[in-house]
Design an enzyme around this catalytic site. Structure first.
Site, PDB file in Angstrom:
ATOM      1  N   ARG A 150       0.828  -1.217   0.000  1.00 15.22           N
ATOM      2  CA  ARG A 150       0.000   0.000   0.000  1.00 15.22           C
ATOM      3  C   ARG A 150       0.858   1.262   0.000  1.00 15.22           C
ATOM      4  NH1 ARG A 150      -0.989   4.913   2.199  1.00 15.22           N
ATOM      5  NH2 ARG A 150      -0.511   4.118   4.272  1.00 15.22           N
ATOM      6  N   ASP A 151       1.489   1.558   1.112  1.00 17.30           N
ATOM      7  CA  ASP A 151       2.277   2.782   1.239  1.00 17.30           C
ATOM      8  C   ASP A 151       3.456   2.784   0.276  1.00 17.30           C
ATOM      9  OD1 ASP A 151       2.931   5.247   2.351  1.00 17.30           O
ATOM     10  OD2 ASP A 151       4.179   4.370   3.913  1.00 17.30           O
TER      11      ASP A 151
ATOM     12  N   HIS B 196       7.090   3.908  12.818  1.00 18.57           N
ATOM     13  CA  HIS B 196       7.077   3.924  11.347  1.00 18.57           C
ATOM     14  C   HIS B 196       8.108   4.971  10.912  1.00 18.57           C
ATOM     15  CE1 HIS B 196       4.685   3.832   7.375  1.00 18.57           C
ATOM     16  NE2 HIS B 196       5.704   4.655   7.186  1.00 18.57           N
TER      17      HIS B 196
ATOM     18  N   HIS C 114      10.991   6.583   8.261  1.00 20.72           N
ATOM     19  CA  HIS C 114      11.538   6.702   6.916  1.00 20.72           C
ATOM     20  C   HIS C 114      13.044   6.922   7.012  1.00 20.72           C
ATOM     21  CE1 HIS C 114       7.758   7.450   4.303  1.00 20.72           C
ATOM     22  NE2 HIS C 114       7.431   6.768   5.386  1.00 20.72           N
TER      23      HIS C 114
ATOM     24  N   CYS D  53      10.295   9.360  -0.734  1.00 29.74           N
ATOM     25  CA  CYS D  53       9.827  10.459   0.115  1.00 29.74           C
ATOM     26  C   CYS D  53       9.428  11.610  -0.805  1.00 29.74           C
ATOM     27  CB  CYS D  53      10.921  10.907   1.072  1.00 29.74           C
ATOM     28  SG  CYS D  53      10.410  12.260   2.142  1.00 29.74           S
TER      29      CYS D  53
ATOM     30  N   ASN E 246      10.359   4.787   2.962  1.00 26.07           N
ATOM     31  CA  ASN E 246      10.214   3.761   3.995  1.00 26.07           C
ATOM     32  C   ASN E 246      11.493   2.953   4.177  1.00 26.07           C
ATOM     33  OD1 ASN E 246       7.316   3.933   4.683  1.00 26.07           O
ATOM     34  ND2 ASN E 246       7.013   3.378   2.537  1.00 26.07           N
TER      35      ASN E 246
END
Length: 306
Positions: free
Chosen positions: A15-16, A211, A213, A244, A253
């Site tokens: 998804r992300d 979470h 990055h 990003c 990520n």
């Protein structure tokens, strides 16, 4: 210092990770990625997003992907639902194709909230209240993604008080667990610790996930800082999928492979087979026509060829 003995990872790659890809990714490839992740031992996978295809064309095949997944017992499948319409679409299918969990989101930055969804933080959470109520009424779990918890592309550094404010609002509408997300990857261990401390005023450590990055190469350091606070849930993206958008060309990520290597090297169990995980990253990277954004993947694959 007592570290967790076991960590659960939510892979957000399908998804992300894929949502910002310019080239269309076939539904079959997304389904294949989910299957490879669960075969590698992932027990939580963020599969897709039920948003308007006008805004996120890459997720326009959401129902097809959820239909095509061969579900494994013990695996939690989550989807992003930004509004009631999204939730309704997610549960329009037969019950066995519903998500186990939905994700709603809010920013710890007023400027980010205004620029992205044209409303204040408080207004954004009010909009999510009926979505949360409806999901819980259907027996679907709810997770809240808290973005920009240490830095914002518009406001700069974010005070921990703002993170606590957002966590309190999410708790108030019934969100069961939250992600402390360093959306632009500017966080360092002390800043991340402060954001988690602010969240701990509203949620127990078992209901908090990290979470991070890797825009500035700090994601693994921030993971370690969180582990030292007792956090044992983390989100990452296989092959480092997802750039990003606020730092052109930067890594987004953190790669799941890199996080798993760190954890296994510390004697922390994940239930994940690193070799199978690396193969899953190679699979989707080949679909995208590029190399995985994972140092561990590159190092281990080089060793395999030696």
């Amino acid at each position: 210092m007592t570290l967790p003995t076991r960590v659960k990872i939510i892979d957000v790659g399908p998804r992300d990770g894929l949502q910002n890809e310019k080239q269309p990714v076939p539904a079959e490839a997304k389904i294949g990625l989910v299957h490879r992740l669960q075969e590698a031992g992932l027990r939580e996978i963020e599969v897709t997003s039920f948003v308007s295809p006008k805004w996120v064309p890459q997720m326009g095949d959401n129902a097809q992907v959820m239909h095509g997944i061969r579900r494994q017992s013990g695996v939690r499948y989550s989807v992003l639902t930004p509004n009631l319409k999204g939730l309704e679409a997610a549960i329009a299918a037969p019950r066995e194709e519903w998500p186990d969990e939905i994700v709603v989101f809010g920013a710890a930055s007023e400027a980010f909230s205004q620029k992205n969804i044209n409303c204040s933080i408080a207004e954004s959470i009010e909009r999510f209240a009926p979505v949360v109520d409806a999901a819980l009424a259907k027996g679907i779990a709810v997770r809240g993604a808290m973005s920009c918890t240490v830095g914002c592309p518009y406001e700069g550094e974010i005070a921990p008080e703002k993170v606590g404010y957002l966590a309190g609002l999410m708790k108030g509408i019934g969100v069961q667990r939250v992600d402390v997300a360093d959306t632009i990857g500017v966080g360092t261990p002390l800043k991340v610790r402060r954001a988690i401390e602010a969240t701990l005023a509203h949620y127990g450590v078992d209901a908090i996930s990290g979470h991070f990055h890797d825009t500035y190469g700090q994601a693994l350091s921030n993971t370690l800082a969180s582990l030292e606070m007792g956090v044992w849930n983390f989100q990452s993206s296989v092959a480092g999928l997802g750039g990003c958008p606020y730092a052109k060309g930067a890594t987004g990520n953190v790669a799941t492979e890199d996080v798993v290597y760190l954890l296994h090297g510390m004697g922390i169990e994940t239930g994940i087979d690193l070799d199978k995980l690396i193969d899953a990253g190679v699979y989707i990277s080949e679909v995208l026509g590029r190399e995985p954004h994972s140092r561990v993947s590159k190092a281990i694959r080089t060793k395999r060829c030696a």
